[in-house]
Design an enzyme around this catalytic site. Structure first.
Site, mmCIF file in Angstrom:
data_model
loop_
_atom_site.group_PDB
_atom_site.id
_atom_site.type_symbol
_atom_site.label_atom_id
_atom_site.label_comp_id
_atom_site.label_asym_id
_atom_site.label_seq_id
_atom_site.Cartn_x
_atom_site.Cartn_y
_atom_site.Cartn_z
ATOM 1 N N TYR A 23 1.080 -0.904 -0.211
ATOM 2 C CA TYR A 23 -0.301 -0.065 0.219
ATOM 3 C C TYR A 23 1.105 1.089 -0.199
ATOM 4 O O TYR A 23 1.462 1.717 1.156
ATOM 5 C CB TYR A 23 -1.184 0.263 1.209
ATOM 6 C CG TYR A 23 -1.958 0.819 1.366
ATOM 7 C CD1 TYR A 23 -2.816 1.386 0.678
ATOM 8 C CD2 TYR A 23 -1.408 2.202 2.762
ATOM 9 C CE1 TYR A 23 -3.696 3.012 0.665
ATOM 10 C CE2 TYR A 23 -2.488 3.210 2.948
ATOM 11 C CZ TYR A 23 -3.803 3.361 1.553
ATOM 12 O OH TYR A 23 -4.035 4.475 1.880
ATOM 13 N N ASP A 41 9.290 2.560 0.775
ATOM 14 C CA ASP A 41 8.490 3.574 1.277
ATOM 15 C C ASP A 41 8.223 2.942 2.753
ATOM 16 O O ASP A 41 7.528 1.628 3.398
ATOM 17 C CB ASP A 41 7.457 2.646 0.770
ATOM 18 C CG ASP A 41 5.476 3.594 1.144
ATOM 19 O OD1 ASP A 41 5.735 3.693 2.104
ATOM 20 O OD2 ASP A 41 4.887 3.012 0.359
ATOM 21 N N LYS A 91 4.042 7.828 9.438
ATOM 22 C CA LYS A 91 3.862 7.642 10.523
ATOM 23 C C LYS A 91 4.617 7.956 12.257
ATOM 24 O O LYS A 91 4.885 8.912 12.520
ATOM 25 C CB LYS A 91 3.343 6.070 9.920
ATOM 26 C CG LYS A 91 2.269 5.941 9.150
ATOM 27 C CD LYS A 91 1.773 4.550 9.640
ATOM 28 C CE LYS A 91 0.839 4.371 8.301
ATOM 29 N NZ LYS A 91 -0.355 4.796 9.009
HETATM 30 N N1 PMP Z 1 2.428 3.610 2.950
HETATM 31 C C1 PMP Z 1 2.326 2.959 3.763
HETATM 32 C C2 PMP Z 1 2.981 1.796 3.427
HETATM 33 C C3 PMP Z 1 1.645 2.674 4.188
HETATM 34 O O1 PMP Z 1 1.351 2.085 5.483
HETATM 35 C C4 PMP Z 1 -0.016 3.915 4.288
HETATM 36 C C5 PMP Z 1 -0.455 3.910 5.801
HETATM 37 N N2 PMP Z 1 -0.927 3.172 6.156
HETATM 38 C C6 PMP Z 1 0.635 4.885 3.428
HETATM 39 C C7 PMP Z 1 1.667 4.762 3.123
HETATM 40 C C8 PMP Z 1 -0.023 6.184 3.336
HETATM 41 O O2 PMP Z 1 0.051 6.951 4.173
HETATM 42 P P1 PMP Z 1 -1.284 8.542 5.491
HETATM 43 O O3 PMP Z 1 -2.140 7.351 5.279
HETATM 44 O O4 PMP Z 1 -0.016 8.940 5.772
HETATM 45 O O5 PMP Z 1 -1.469 9.093 3.710
#
Ligand code: PMP
Length: 449
Positions: free
Chosen positions: A154, A256, A284
């Site tokens: 994701y 990511d 995060k």
């Molecule tokens: N990349 C990863 C690996 C994530 O787990 C998430 C959110 N869980 C995101 C991107 C998106 O981040 P955000 O919710 O802060 O937009």
């Protein structure tokens, strides 16, 4: 509300206030939530009143040992005093200036010191948007359009990349050549047309793909430790092999690290696993629960934002509160022994969960690292990627287990992922294991068939 921090183990909690307030929320918030990932967040939709340390309190006075931790950001627990103080102090001096200020420079410098690939940084407010910035930088740098993304990973909710995150297996196509799956109504098919989906953790597939398509491929993007499908550490040599292929073919490698960053170690998954990407995205845990995102990477690529050729903007970028939160968080996380202690507690929790499941004769897969791991009811071959996870995991049993855990005062995320924080204590871990043991025996819930 109960005036004790002891988690109740009574199995008939009342959620009347949560239910009433959630019904009210549904009259003004679409679905009663502000993120679809909270739509079915709990077996009973909970409304929370406050969080302190490792504990969450709902509006019915129920107490939980929290392992959702805001879906990861609260690496120091709820309301961590040094962060809250730093934010309050910063806000006394203003919030945003549409101009530069010293704390954004300090935080960028600290990120460059800590993250192996970081030579330059840009801050934003969330992971999703920084993933967009990374894709744009990679395409501009290479002059190529295609981006390889892996099934079950994701990278945010935007049209360009919300592809094959959790595709139904009957619509996912062949394992080695998955069909792209767009999960949201209203998504622009055109925006995602340059995304190529491959299975993760299989170097031969990446090699074969790049041999044939490297000249049109701008980037490979992946979670270096897959945390959005179980929690899967890459096979030995996989990341190294991908790194080598990207070097050979001039493809930008993007890690990511929105979940893994500042969670699996102070230097991210890239530091822990010893493979340095070209670009990386953080969010995060970087600001201990305050809104932040960052794209970081090699100077030669990031300079495309510096000279203005790649556009990256945002009114709230570099917000004083988030910068102060980031600096305070990294200061806390830089203290000696912090990660070792957090991971040891998580390891003890993982071992305890395995032990009570085994005692109960239940096949519970507890997979990942001490600081972030996943529980699934699994019976099958080892889980190494999206399909092996989907094929073996029983989501109805997981739901039953999560419901029973909620009744026993423990809250992992709704997909069975557990986030540790520095606020969790040995006593929390022991209490959680006892609660899990009770939950696994909960009549009709969480028990293997
Ligand atoms: N990349 C990863 C690996 C994530 O787990 C998430 C959110 N869980 C995101 C991107 C998106 O981040 P955000 O919710 O802060 O937009």
């Amino acid at each position: 509300m109960r005036n004790t921090d002891e988690v109740t183990t009574s199995t008939r909690r009342s959620y009347a206030n949560s239910e009433q307030q959630y019904a009210e929320a549904c009259t003004v918030l679409a679905g009663g939530v502000n993120s679809n990932f909270r739509l079915h967040g709990q077996p009973v939709p909970l409304v929370f009143q406050r969080g302190i340390g490792a504990r969450l309190y709902d509006v019915d006075g129920n107490v939980y040992v929290d392992y959702a931790m805001g879906m990861g950001p609260n690496i120091l627990g709820h309301a961590p005093e040094p962060v809250i103080r730093a934010v309050a102090d910063s806000l006394a001096g203003g919030q945003i200036f549409a101009g530069q200020h010293s704390s954004e420079v300090q935080l960028a410098r600290r990120v460059c010191e800590l993250v192996p690939c970081a030579e330059l940084v840009r801050f934003g407010v969330a992971g999703s948007e920084m993933d967009q910035a990374a894709l744009r930088l990679a395409r501009a740098y290479t002059g190529r359009a295609k981006v390889v993304k892996f099934e079950g990973h994701y990278h945010g909710w935007f049209d360009t990349i919300l592809v094959s995150v959790a595709p139904p297996l009957d619509q996912a196509g062949p394992a080695e050549e998955p069909l792209p799956h767009l999960p949201s109504a209203g998504q622009s098919v055109a925006a995602a047309q340059d995304i190529v989906i491959l299975p993760w953790n299989n170097l031969d597939v990446v090699r074969a793909y790049l041999q044939a398509h490297a000249t049109e491929t701008a980037a490979l993007i992946m979670e270096p430790i897959l945390c959005n499908t179980s929690v899967i550490v890459p096979r030995p040599g996989y990341l190294e092999g991908v790194r080598e292929l990207c070097d050979r073919y001039g493809v930008v490698l993007i890690f990511d690290e929105v979940i893994t960053g500042f969670r699996v170690g102070l230097h991210g998954a890239q530091g822990r696993l010893g493979v340095t990407p070209d670009l990386s995205v953080f969010a995060k845990s970087l600001a201990g629960g305050f809104p932040i995102g960052a794209v970081v990477g090699r100077r030669s690529i990031m300079e495309l934002a510096a000279d203005g050729s790649v556009l990256h903007g945002g009114s709230f970028n570099g917000h004083t509160a988030s910068m102060a939160a980031g600096l305070a968080t990294l200061q806390e996380l830089s203290r000696a022994g912090v990660y070792e202690q957090m991971e040891a507690r998580g390891d003890a929790l993982m071992a305890g969960l395995r032990r009570v499941a085994e005692r109960a004769g239940i096949r519970l897969l507890v997979q990942g690292l001490g600081t972030v791991f996943n529980t699934a009811f699994c019976d099958g071959p080892p889980v190494t990627d999206y399909r092996s996870y989907q094929q073996c995991s029983d989501s109805a049993q997981l739901r039953g287990f999560l419901h029973a855990l909620q009744e026993h005062g423990v809250r992992p995320t709704s997909r069975g992922t557990w986030f540790l924080s520095t606020a969790h204590t040995d006593a929390d871990v022991e209490e959680t294991i006892r609660a899990a043991e009770a939950a696994l025996g909960f009549p009709g819930r969480g028990r293997a068939a």
